[in-house]
Design a protein around this motif. Structure first.
Motif, PDB file in Angstrom:
ATOM      1  N   GLU A  55       0.818  -1.216   0.000  1.00 39.49           N
ATOM      2  CA  GLU A  55       0.000   0.000   0.000  1.00 39.49           C
ATOM      3  C   GLU A  55       0.853   1.268   0.000  1.00 39.49           C
ATOM      4  N   THR A  56       1.939   1.273   0.766  1.00 36.13           N
ATOM      5  CA  THR A  56       2.784   2.468   0.788  1.00 36.13           C
ATOM      6  C   THR A  56       3.542   2.617  -0.530  1.00 36.13           C
TER       7      THR A  56
ATOM      8  N   PHE B 298       1.158   4.134  -2.930  1.00 30.13           N
ATOM      9  CA  PHE B 298       1.004   5.546  -2.576  1.00 30.13           C
ATOM     10  C   PHE B 298       2.169   6.368  -3.129  1.00 30.13           C
TER      11      PHE B 298
ATOM     12  N   GLU C 273       2.119   6.696  -6.957  1.00 32.64           N
ATOM     13  CA  GLU C 273       1.155   7.701  -7.414  1.00 32.64           C
ATOM     14  C   GLU C 273       1.729   9.109  -7.263  1.00 32.64           C
TER      15      GLU C 273
ATOM     16  N   ALA D 255       0.644  10.607   5.700  1.00 35.51           N
ATOM     17  CA  ALA D 255      -0.440   9.699   5.301  1.00 35.51           C
ATOM     18  C   ALA D 255      -0.517   8.438   6.158  1.00 35.51           C
TER      19      ALA D 255
END
Length: 91
Positions: free
Chosen positions: A36-37, A40, A43, A61
């Protein structure tokens, strides 16, 4: 630095990967699995970033401690660099 447009992010079931396309697929015939990181950070690399801005965004975040975020970003960027998935310098 920013991401190389010759690489795309894809999600299949529970797996998220960064894969090369076109000429990049010949140069780097593999893929990078990301969590997930990693997704992130990928992106964020759509636009020009520094290691420091990425680490700051990660701490904001995900409530990661500063030093841990810096190390995580460093490790992630090294994997991207090795694959040619990140471009350094001015666009």
């Amino acid at each position: 630095m920013r991401r190389n447009d010759g690489f795309i992010l894809r999600k299949a079931a529970d797996l998220t990967v960064i894969v090369p396309v076109g000429r990049e697929a010949v140069r780097f015939p593999g893929m990078l699995s990301v969590n997930e990181t990693g997704r992130f950070l990928w992106e964020l690399l759509k636009e020009e970033q520094t290691q420091q801005t990425l680490a700051r965004a990660l701490t904001d975040a995900f409530q990661v401690e500063g030093r841990q975020a810096e190390q995580d970003v460093h490790d992630f960027l090294e994997k991207l660099r090795a694959a040619g998935a990140v471009l350094e310098g001015a666009p």
